[in-house]
Design an enzyme around this catalytic site. Structure first.
Site, PDB file in Angstrom:
ATOM      1  N   TYR A  13      -1.719  -0.765  11.011  1.00  0.00           N
ATOM      2  CA  TYR A  13      -2.008  -1.397   9.718  1.00  0.00           C
ATOM      3  C   TYR A  13      -0.840  -1.178   8.757  1.00  0.00           C
ATOM      4  CZ  TYR A  13      -3.554  -1.763   4.912  1.00  0.00           C
ATOM      5  OH  TYR A  13      -3.604  -2.073   3.572  1.00  0.00           O
ATOM      6  N   LYS A  63       2.186  -3.758   6.829  1.00  0.00           N
ATOM      7  CA  LYS A  63       2.571  -3.803   5.407  1.00  0.00           C
ATOM      8  C   LYS A  63       4.079  -3.620   5.264  1.00  0.00           C
ATOM      9  CE  LYS A  63      -1.394  -4.553   3.583  1.00  0.00           C
ATOM     10  NZ  LYS A  63      -1.680  -5.827   2.928  1.00  0.00           N
ATOM     11  N   SER A  96       0.835  -1.196   0.000  1.00  0.00           N
ATOM     12  CA  SER A  96       0.000   0.000   0.000  1.00  0.00           C
ATOM     13  C   SER A  96       0.871   1.249   0.000  1.00  0.00           C
ATOM     14  CB  SER A  96      -0.857  -0.027   1.273  1.00  0.00           C
ATOM     15  OG  SER A  96      -1.438   1.222   1.513  1.00  0.00           O
TER      16      SER A  96
END
Ligand code: NAD
Ligand code: WQD
Length: 338
Positions: free
Chosen positions: A147, A151, A123
């Site tokens: 979050y 990643k 992302s």
């Protein structure tokens, strides 16, 4: 045969459609924690082809090993993960467990099966608060929430894995803001509860499920003061995965590539484009900034063109028209499906 974790989800289901259309066989591995089996019936209606389905959790090594072995897959596309930023702040361990531990289990299992080709969903969140725009892949990496941290940890783990064993072929795709739906209107984004993301919220206002949009801040240093993002049509994004697989067939590497359009639109640009596409008014109120938000974020997509021969083809009008076709045809998402 391609093994697709999280293949019942929003981006996964659109990618499965494109894989089936391109003649690949597909096994979907999904625990349906954020999706429904109905999506795969819709995928079959769109394509006239059936993906194999295994319901299971990534962290269940035995189930994963059995499914991966039985699939006969040559490559894995790994979408499965939790993705709600706010929830990850509330419950970071669930995110590290599902995303990081789940990916460790997947990589171990792939190793055991001798499958070393992987495309991973990363992302633009790994760029943190941009120091310069547009964002190219060599921009420094940092994160602002758990979050995003999952990643980044997974990206670093994949780079370490490749350094330890250069037989791996790993494509890390850094998505910008995926929106829209398949042109059929049969599949699309179906968030549980109140949508966090802009476009699903706007679509639910337009369809009458919500009264108005909260615009999170209009005092950013952008043209109209609202946040600017690089929205990319989910079908363009899906096609990027096929291009990444094609490249990995000829390159043993571990490389991160942006998938974005290179163009930024503001919240108000999006709202107006959606009003135009839907013919509905989308009332809004300006509220305070959302904590953790950045002013602007858009990609330098030149590496994707140079290395994958891929560029986004679908414009803002089709992103909104396709999202509206899905939302108006399925006002409650997959829930009311028969
Ligand atoms: P999604 O929630 O619609 O799809 C994820 C799928 O994975 C769901 O079907 C869910 O049931 C499944 N899943 C989750 N944990 C699992 C587990 N432990 N075992 C098996 N299945 C599991 O999300 P999406 O929008 O399609 O995103 C796909 C991937 O792309 C995610 O990794 C996400 O972090 C990443 N991503 C998404 C966006 C975005 O804005 N949508 C942007 C950048 C990156
Ligand atoms: C876009 C713009 C908001 C909702 C998030 C994750 C990111 C990635 C994609 C997975 C911002 C504004 C939004 C609303 C608003 N996910 N907005 N009212 O924040 O760019 O990215 O999803 O990797 O990691 O952080 O996307 O759609 O939430 O917001 O005004 O009700 O819309 O402030 O400017 P974001 P978004």
């Amino acid at each position: 045969m391609i093994f697709v974790t999280g293949g019942a989800g929003y981006i996964g289901s659109h990618t499965v459609v494109e894989l089936l259309n391109a003649g690949h066989e597909v096994t979907v591995f999904d625990n349906f924690c954020n999706s429904q089996p109905e999506v795969l019936r819709r995928v079959a209606r769109i394509t006239g082809k059936q993906a194999n389905l295994v319901q299971g959790d990534l962290r269940d090594s035995a189930a994963l090993l059995a499914a991966l072995r039985a699939s006969g897959a040559k490559a894995v596309i790994h979408f499965a993960g939790l993705k709600a930023v706010g929830e990850s702040v509330q419950n970071p361990l669930a995110y590290y467990d599902n995303n990081v531990v789940g990916t460790v289990r997947l990589l171990e299992t792939m190793n055991e099966c001798g499958i070393k080709t992987l495309v991973f969903s990363s992302s633009a969140t790994v760029y943190g608060d941009p120091q310069r725009l547009p964002l190219s892949e060599d921009h420094p990496l940092s994160t602002t929430n758990p979050y995003g941290q999952t990643k980044l940890v997974i990206e670093e783990m994949l780079r370490d894995l490749y350094r330890s064993d250069p037989a791996w072929r790993i494509g890390i795709l850094r998505y910008f803001n995926p929106v829209g739906a398949h042109v059929s209107g049969l599949i699309g984004e179906d968030p549980l509860g109140t949508p966090n993301n802009l476009l699903p919220f706007v679509a639910q206002v337009a369809v009458g499920r919500r009264e108005f949009l909260n615009v999170w801040g209009d005092d950013y240093a952008t043209a109209d003061g609202t946040g600017v993002r690089d929205y990319i049509h989910v079908v363009d994004l899906a096609l990027g995965h096929l291009k990444a697989l094609e490249r990995l067939a000829h390159h043993a590497e571990c490389r991160a590539i942006n998938l974005g359009t290179g163009v930024g639109y503001s919240v108000l640009d999006m709202l107006r484009a959606f009003e135009q596409a839907s013919g509905k008014r989308v009332p809004y109120q300006v509220g305070p900034r959302r904590s953790g938000d950045i002013a602007a974020c858009y990609a330098d997509p030149s590496q994707a063109l140079a290395l994958l021969g891929w560029r986004a083809e679908r414009d803002l009008a089709s992103m909104c028209a396709d999202a509206w076709r899905w939302q108006s045809g399925n006002p409650n998402g997959y829930a009311q499906a028969t």
